[in-house]
Design an enzyme around this catalytic site. Structure first.
Site, PDB file in Angstrom:
ATOM      1  N   ASP A  38      19.646   2.434 -10.423  1.00 51.99           N
ATOM      2  CA  ASP A  38      20.237   3.261  -9.379  1.00 51.99           C
ATOM      3  C   ASP A  38      19.815   4.707  -9.606  1.00 51.99           C
ATOM      4  OD1 ASP A  38      22.899   2.621  -7.394  1.00 51.99           O
ATOM      5  OD2 ASP A  38      22.427   4.726  -7.757  1.00 51.99           O
ATOM      6  N   ASN A  91      17.708  -3.636  -3.066  1.00 53.56           N
ATOM      7  CA  ASN A  91      18.889  -3.285  -2.284  1.00 53.56           C
ATOM      8  C   ASN A  91      19.029  -1.790  -2.024  1.00 53.56           C
ATOM      9  OD1 ASN A  91      21.894  -3.645  -1.428  1.00 53.56           O
ATOM     10  ND2 ASN A  91      22.020  -2.309  -3.239  1.00 53.56           N
ATOM     11  N   TYR A 157      16.236   4.402  10.186  1.00 55.61           N
ATOM     12  CA  TYR A 157      16.924   3.295   9.517  1.00 55.61           C
ATOM     13  C   TYR A 157      16.574   1.962  10.183  1.00 55.61           C
ATOM     14  CZ  TYR A 157      20.692   0.623   7.329  1.00 55.61           C
ATOM     15  OH  TYR A 157      21.409  -0.309   6.627  1.00 55.61           O
ATOM     16  N   LYS A 161      14.493  -1.142   8.425  1.00 60.96           N
ATOM     17  CA  LYS A 161      15.113  -2.457   8.235  1.00 60.96           C
ATOM     18  C   LYS A 161      14.350  -3.547   8.991  1.00 60.96           C
ATOM     19  CE  LYS A 161      18.299  -1.130   5.411  1.00 60.96           C
ATOM     20  NZ  LYS A 161      18.262  -1.537   3.988  1.00 60.96           N
ATOM     21  N   ILE A 190      29.713  -3.489   6.205  1.00 56.07           N
ATOM     22  CA  ILE A 190      30.404  -3.931   5.004  1.00 56.07           C
ATOM     23  C   ILE A 190      31.306  -2.804   4.500  1.00 56.07           C
ATOM     24  CG2 ILE A 190      30.095  -4.832   2.659  1.00 56.07           C
ATOM     25  CD1 ILE A 190      28.971  -6.636   4.941  1.00 56.07           C
TER      26      ILE A 190
END
Length: 251
Positions: A38, A91, A157, A161, A190
């Site tokens: 990260d 991710n 974005y 994606k 989420i």
């Protein structure tokens, strides 16, 4: 009872919070040795500490995924520390500004594409190199419901994606015969720390209304699907894009 990922090595980018953290914890619970990567080293280390406290094996790694040399070093660290690389969850990502294309600044576009799209190319490039030496491996790229759908005012974005889904399919076709599977997951909205910290409850309620199931998803629900795709139970699944979206895209 044998744990599903016992003896395997896993790498999770964006593993310091939210979906990435849930994936890292579940992989460790199932026996994997996990590198939690990260930009926020403290966040990654906190996840590692949780894994270690539960008896698992994990290491934290700070990485800027938009830097190809940093990504290469991250993958080499995982392979050298634990003896290979069996599973990877790409991710890491950012949301970017919310504005239409005509108002988007060039540097804003480039930053979102660098973190959300180029980084996945870098990750797959170096992950696959290791996996080919082993003649096996499984990768999950974290796309979004916006990997096929779109919303206004998020052009970078949405573009990134969508690109992740295409890269996933291309890589799967190229490497499936060599034992490397590549799939993509498309989460709906989420309930992550990022969502809760950046939106008020009225805005979150508006997002809930977009999902026929009547709530936002959880990071653990996305991790459940991700681990299945990484596992040997999904041995005939590659090059596909799987939604976990509470019915969002079915409307």
């Amino acid at each position: 009872m044998t744990k599903e990922f016992a003896g395997k090595v896993a790498l999770v980018t964006g593993g310091g919070s939210g979906i990435g953290a849930a994936c890292a914890r579940q992989l460790a619970e199932e026996g994997a040795r996990v590198v939690v990567a990260d930009m926020n080293l403290a966040g990654a280390q906190a996840v590692v500490d949780t894994i270690l406290a539960a008896g698992g094996t994990a290491s934290a790694r700070q990485v800027d995924v938009s830097d190809p040399q940093a990504v290469k070093a991250m993958v080499e660290f995982a392979a050298e520390t634990y003896g290979g690389l069996d599973c990877a969850v790409n991710n890491a990502g950012i949301g970017g500004p919310l504005k239409p294309i005509a108002e988007y600044e060039i540097d804003e576009w480039q930053h979102v594409i660098a973190v959300n799209q180029n980084s996945v190319f870098y990750c797959m490039k170096y992950e696959i190199e290791v996996m080919l030496r082993q003649a096996k491996g499984s990768i999950v790229n974290m796309s979004s419901i916006l990997g096929t759908n779109a919303i206004a005012n998020a052009p970078a974005y949405v573009a990134a994606k969508h690109a992740l889904v295409g890269m996933t399919k291309s890589a799967a076709i190229a490497y499936s015969a060599s034992g490397v599977r590549v799939n993509a997951v498309g989460p709906g909205y989420i309930r992550t720390p990022l969502v809760e910290s950046s939106l008020d409850e009225e805005s979150i309620s508006g997002l809930v209304g977009l999902h026929p199931i009547g709530r936002l998803g959880t990071s653990e629900e996305v991790a459940n699907l991700t681990l299945f795709l990484l596992s040997d139970r999904a041995s005939f699944i590659t090059g596909s894009y799987h939604l976990v979206d509470g019915g969002y895209a079915a409307q």
